[in-house]
Design a protein around this motif. Structure first.
Motif, mmCIF file in Angstrom:
data_model
loop_
_atom_site.group_PDB
_atom_site.id
_atom_site.type_symbol
_atom_site.label_atom_id
_atom_site.label_comp_id
_atom_site.label_asym_id
_atom_site.label_seq_id
_atom_site.Cartn_x
_atom_site.Cartn_y
_atom_site.Cartn_z
ATOM 1 N N THR A 14 30.604 -11.514 18.371
ATOM 2 C CA THR A 14 29.916 -12.579 17.625
ATOM 3 C C THR A 14 28.551 -12.883 18.220
ATOM 4 O OG1 THR A 14 31.030 -14.285 18.959
ATOM 5 C CG2 THR A 14 32.035 -13.703 16.844
ATOM 6 N N GLU A 17 27.645 -17.007 14.845
ATOM 7 C CA GLU A 17 28.579 -16.894 13.721
ATOM 8 C C GLU A 17 29.362 -18.177 13.484
ATOM 9 O OE1 GLU A 17 28.753 -14.722 11.542
ATOM 10 O OE2 GLU A 17 28.098 -12.773 12.313
ATOM 11 N N THR A 20 31.028 -18.559 10.085
ATOM 12 C CA THR A 20 32.082 -17.645 9.626
ATOM 13 C C THR A 20 33.296 -17.563 10.542
ATOM 14 O OG1 THR A 20 31.073 -15.750 10.764
ATOM 15 C CG2 THR A 20 30.353 -16.172 8.495
ATOM 16 N N ILE A 21 33.147 -17.874 11.829
ATOM 17 C CA ILE A 21 34.201 -17.531 12.777
ATOM 18 C C ILE A 21 35.504 -18.294 12.544
ATOM 19 C CG2 ILE A 21 33.424 -19.179 14.547
ATOM 20 C CD1 ILE A 21 34.967 -15.649 15.066
ATOM 21 N N ASP A 40 31.596 -13.051 22.707
ATOM 22 C CA ASP A 40 30.413 -13.760 22.221
ATOM 23 C C ASP A 40 29.182 -13.426 23.052
ATOM 24 O OD1 ASP A 40 29.309 -15.838 20.373
ATOM 25 O OD2 ASP A 40 28.840 -16.791 22.283
ATOM 26 N N SER A 43 25.950 -17.159 21.986
ATOM 27 C CA SER A 43 25.501 -17.854 20.779
ATOM 28 C C SER A 43 25.070 -19.274 21.120
ATOM 29 C CB SER A 43 26.634 -17.904 19.750
ATOM 30 O OG SER A 43 27.005 -16.612 19.332
ATOM 31 N N THR A 47 29.402 -21.077 18.326
ATOM 32 C CA THR A 47 30.398 -20.083 17.909
ATOM 33 C C THR A 47 31.563 -20.003 18.890
ATOM 34 O OG1 THR A 47 28.760 -18.721 16.743
ATOM 35 C CG2 THR A 47 30.793 -17.643 17.424
ATOM 36 N N HIS A 85 34.547 -7.628 12.323
ATOM 37 C CA HIS A 85 33.351 -8.457 12.260
ATOM 38 C C HIS A 85 33.731 -9.843 11.765
ATOM 39 C CE1 HIS A 85 30.424 -4.782 11.924
ATOM 40 N NE2 HIS A 85 31.133 -4.787 13.046
ATOM 41 N N ALA A 86 32.959 -10.824 12.169
ATOM 42 C CA ALA A 86 33.307 -12.213 11.881
ATOM 43 C C ALA A 86 33.220 -12.565 10.402
ATOM 44 C CB ALA A 86 32.420 -13.161 12.690
ATOM 45 N N ASP A 87 32.515 -11.766 9.614
ATOM 46 C CA ASP A 87 32.391 -12.059 8.181
ATOM 47 C C ASP A 87 33.316 -11.196 7.332
ATOM 48 O OD1 ASP A 87 31.091 -9.657 8.564
ATOM 49 O OD2 ASP A 87 29.331 -10.180 7.351
#
Length: 231
Positions: A14, A17, A20-21, A40, A43, A47, A85-87
């Protein structure tokens, strides 16, 4: 006697994010993974705190998707490493299918899920089909297809190359030397945000050009001179 149960570690790299996370981890909670690690890259938007509050184990890492995924993998204890992926979100039952597949086919060096861009627009179905062919026939999945690698194969190839871009493609090229890459039938739903931001045609052409160049042996250092770093 039944085969030993295959354990699955999910690793999510991440960077900024926060939007989205939590949703990603909420969807993942019902999948039955043995552990979830968020790697991470420092961030600034909270996040890591959101991931920890959602029950994930957070590993701090220098920025860079390949670096972050390797850092997460170094802390994981599963027989199989699943990089998300986070999304993205997995179809129900995907981790169970992965566990059964690896139990039946322990020598397969890696694989992914069938991608579907999470939007109704007709052009996205063309992208879905192209991803299916790229991963299924060429054995070159992108990271947003939910790449999974048994621990033995990950260690054998030395993990992700820690390069400025296309770490997923370069990993797949390494794994292909060990055997055929698998494509599982369960879907992974991918956010359309990159295509919305850069345009469907522009984003697709960039992806295809990068992949073709990498598969032809062009080094990531050379590619990074001509393409912006993409996350």
């Amino acid at each position: 006697m039944s085969s030993p149960r295959v354990s699955v570690s999910v690793i999510i790299p991440t960077l900024e994010e926060a939007a989205t996370i939590a949703t990603c981890l909420d969807h993942l909670a019902s999948q039955g993974a043995d552990e979830v690690i968020v790697a991470d890259g420092d961030s600034a938007d909270g996040t890591a705190d959101l991931a920890q509050a959602s029950g994930a184990r957070v590993v701090r890492s220098p920025r860079g998707r390949g670096v972050q995924q390797n850092r997460g993998a170094s802390q994981a204890g599963g027989d199989v490493l699943l990089f998300l992926h986070a999304d993205c979100r997995l179809e129900a039952g995907s981790v169970s299918r992965l566990r059964r597949f690896v139990g039946r086919c322990p020598k397969v060096p890696g694989g992914c899920f069938r991608m579907r861009v999470d939007a109704p627009d007709l052009p996205f179905r063309t992208i879905d089909a192209a991803a299916h062919l790229r991963a299924g026939l060429a054995g070159l999945p992108y990271g947003d297809q939910g790449v999974f690698v048994p621990r033995w194969a990950f260690d054998r190839v030395g993990g992700f190359p820690e390069v400025p871009l296309m770490d997923d493609v370069y990993l797949a090229l390494r794994l292909r030397s060990l055997g055929r890459i698998a494509l599982l039938p369960e879907r992974i739903y991918v956010s359309p945000r990159r295509w919305r931001r850069h345009g469907i045609l522009g984003q697709s052409l960039r992806n295809w050009s990068l992949t073709a160049a990498a598969a032809s042996g062009v080094s990531p250092g050379v590619l990074s001179r001509f393409y912006p770093i993409v996350r």
